[in-house]
Write a protein that holds these residues in place. Structure first.
Motif, PDB file in Angstrom:
ATOM      1  N   ILE A 169       0.813  -1.208   0.000  1.00  0.00           N
ATOM      2  CA  ILE A 169       0.000   0.000   0.000  1.00  0.00           C
ATOM      3  C   ILE A 169       0.849   1.260   0.000  1.00  0.00           C
ATOM      4  O   ILE A 169       0.427   2.313  -0.504  1.00  0.00           O
ATOM      5  N   ASP A 170       2.076   1.198   0.533  1.00  0.00           N
ATOM      6  CA  ASP A 170       2.982   2.352   0.558  1.00  0.00           C
ATOM      7  C   ASP A 170       3.956   2.361  -0.613  1.00  0.00           C
ATOM      8  O   ASP A 170       4.791   3.250  -0.696  1.00  0.00           O
ATOM      9  N   ARG A 171       3.887   1.335  -1.475  1.00  0.00           N
ATOM     10  CA  ARG A 171       4.771   1.215  -2.636  1.00  0.00           C
ATOM     11  C   ARG A 171       6.246   1.231  -2.226  1.00  0.00           C
ATOM     12  O   ARG A 171       7.084   1.843  -2.890  1.00  0.00           O
ATOM     13  N   GLU A 172       6.546   0.559  -1.111  1.00  0.00           N
ATOM     14  CA  GLU A 172       7.932   0.477  -0.655  1.00  0.00           C
ATOM     15  C   GLU A 172       8.683  -0.579  -1.466  1.00  0.00           C
ATOM     16  O   GLU A 172       8.236  -1.722  -1.586  1.00  0.00           O
ATOM     17  N   GLN A 173       9.824  -0.209  -2.004  1.00  0.00           N
ATOM     18  CA  GLN A 173      10.578  -1.123  -2.857  1.00  0.00           C
ATOM     19  C   GLN A 173      11.060  -2.350  -2.103  1.00  0.00           C
ATOM     20  O   GLN A 173      11.227  -3.419  -2.694  1.00  0.00           O
ATOM     21  N   SER A 174      11.275  -2.214  -0.813  1.00  0.00           N
ATOM     22  CA  SER A 174      11.816  -3.329  -0.028  1.00  0.00           C
ATOM     23  C   SER A 174      10.740  -4.316   0.422  1.00  0.00           C
ATOM     24  O   SER A 174      11.053  -5.345   1.019  1.00  0.00           O
ATOM     25  N   ALA A 188       4.108   1.110   6.307  1.00  0.00           N
ATOM     26  CA  ALA A 188       5.226   1.710   7.026  1.00  0.00           C
ATOM     27  C   ALA A 188       4.704   2.362   8.305  1.00  0.00           C
ATOM     28  O   ALA A 188       3.571   2.850   8.334  1.00  0.00           O
ATOM     29  N   PRO A 189       5.507   2.363   9.379  1.00  0.00           N
ATOM     30  CA  PRO A 189       5.047   2.985  10.627  1.00  0.00           C
ATOM     31  C   PRO A 189       4.709   4.461  10.426  1.00  0.00           C
ATOM     32  O   PRO A 189       5.447   5.196   9.779  1.00  0.00           O
ATOM     33  N   GLY A 190       3.587   4.882  10.975  1.00  0.00           N
ATOM     34  CA  GLY A 190       3.194   6.291  10.907  1.00  0.00           C
ATOM     35  C   GLY A 190       3.522   6.997  12.206  1.00  0.00           C
ATOM     36  O   GLY A 190       3.348   6.443  13.288  1.00  0.00           O
ATOM     37  N   GLU A 191       3.976   8.226  12.108  1.00  0.00           N
ATOM     38  CA  GLU A 191       4.388   8.962  13.309  1.00  0.00           C
ATOM     39  C   GLU A 191       3.206   9.581  14.046  1.00  0.00           C
ATOM     40  O   GLU A 191       3.303   9.912  15.219  1.00  0.00           O
ATOM     41  N   ARG A 235      -3.534   5.878  10.133  1.00  0.00           N
ATOM     42  CA  ARG A 235      -4.849   5.531   9.581  1.00  0.00           C
ATOM     43  C   ARG A 235      -4.886   5.567   8.058  1.00  0.00           C
ATOM     44  O   ARG A 235      -5.605   4.773   7.433  1.00  0.00           O
ATOM     45  N   TRP A 236      -4.140   6.474   7.449  1.00  0.00           N
ATOM     46  CA  TRP A 236      -4.309   6.713   6.019  1.00  0.00           C
ATOM     47  C   TRP A 236      -4.140   5.448   5.168  1.00  0.00           C
ATOM     48  O   TRP A 236      -5.019   5.148   4.343  1.00  0.00           O
ATOM     49  N   SER A 268       1.065  -4.492  16.781  1.00  0.00           N
ATOM     50  CA  SER A 268       1.068  -3.976  18.154  1.00  0.00           C
ATOM     51  C   SER A 268       1.045  -2.448  18.213  1.00  0.00           C
ATOM     52  O   SER A 268       0.356  -1.857  19.042  1.00  0.00           O
ATOM     53  N   GLY A 269       1.791  -1.791  17.326  1.00  0.00           N
ATOM     54  CA  GLY A 269       1.926  -0.343  17.410  1.00  0.00           C
ATOM     55  C   GLY A 269       0.823   0.461  16.748  1.00  0.00           C
ATOM     56  O   GLY A 269       0.701   1.664  17.002  1.00  0.00           O
ATOM     57  N   ASP A 270       0.039  -0.177  15.883  1.00  0.00           N
ATOM     58  CA  ASP A 270      -0.988   0.594  15.155  1.00  0.00           C
ATOM     59  C   ASP A 270      -2.329  -0.131  15.109  1.00  0.00           C
ATOM     60  O   ASP A 270      -3.154   0.113  14.226  1.00  0.00           O
TER      61      ASP A 270
END
Length: 231
Positions: free
Chosen positions: A130-135, A167-170, A176-177, A206-208
């Motif tokens: 969903i974040d289009r992260e290459q890794s 990816a973790p959101g700050e 939520r996005w 756990s974190g979100d």
């Protein structure tokens, strides 16, 4: 970790789920707690099972198969949530109830062909990057519909929904996005494939977890807050 701590942690996570559902107007029964038990010894899973936990998620296939043998006396629902290579699909098809990380048609085809006919259909979630992260693994959001349409035609599997590891959101809004985007993707799939049991959003850790539940998660994958930090 001692048994008492696992039980206490498990109950605390359940209380968080109930509190979050009550706050956002959802039925707590609509959210399944998946205990992520990778790297944990079988006795930790047995302790959680004794406290009522039934769904367990594993990332490493060989480790998971060994635990299944050790815990064969328990009525566990096994979820495979890690990346799945094509040469490992038979063990996943034969040994699990759910596979969460399908992002290629080839993997789905192999799972379909290798699922034993005497077993119920294998529950599948498509993993979305969903974040289009290459890794990260996962299908691009714009490719979800075409992959889902092809997977839905396969026998011996049930396409249940979507899975993501954002990816973790700050901030709460940043958390939520991507979950909101996942919920919108699932709604589009339901319109496209009305005959499929598309009832699952596997997202939130756990974190979100709260942000995921507020956005419509039906399975939350919790490891650290149940079993503690990995050594």
């Amino acid at each position: 970790m001692r048994k008492g701590t696992i039980v206490e942690n498990l109950n605390a996570v359940r209380e968080r789920i109930v509190a979050c559902c009550n706050a956002c107007g959802r039925d707590p029964a609509a959210v399944t707690l998946l205990a992520v038990s990778k790297t944990r010894p079988a006795e930790d899973l047995r302790a959680a099972y004794g406290a009522g936990q039934r769904h367990f998620g594993e990332n490493y296939l060989q480790e998971a198969l060994e635990k299944r043998e050790q815990l064969a006396d328990l009525d566990i629902c096994w979820h495979f949530i890690g990346p799945l290579q094509s040469n490992k699909t038979r063990a996943a098809a034969e040994g699990f109830h759910w596979v969460h990380g399908v992002d290629r048609l080839k993997i789905a085809q192999r799972l379909s062909a290798q699922r034993p006919r005497q077993m119920p259909p294998l529950n599948i979630c498509l993993q979305v990057n969903i974040d289009r992260e290459q890794s990260k693994s996962g299908v691009a959001p714009e490719e979800v519909e075409s992959l889902a349409t092809a997977v839905a035609r396969l026998p011996n599997i049930a396409l249940r929904g979507l899975m993501a590891i954002p990816a973790p959101g700050e901030t709460a809004e940043a958390q939520r996005w991507p979950f909101v985007q996942m919920a919108e993707l699932l709604q589009r799939l339901r319109r496209c494939l009305p005959d499929q049991p598309l009832d699952t959003l596997s997202m939130g850790m756990s974190g979100d977890m709260e942000a995921a539940i507020e956005s419509g998660a039906t399975i939350v994958r919790i490891g650290t807050d149940i079993f503690g930090a990995r050594g």
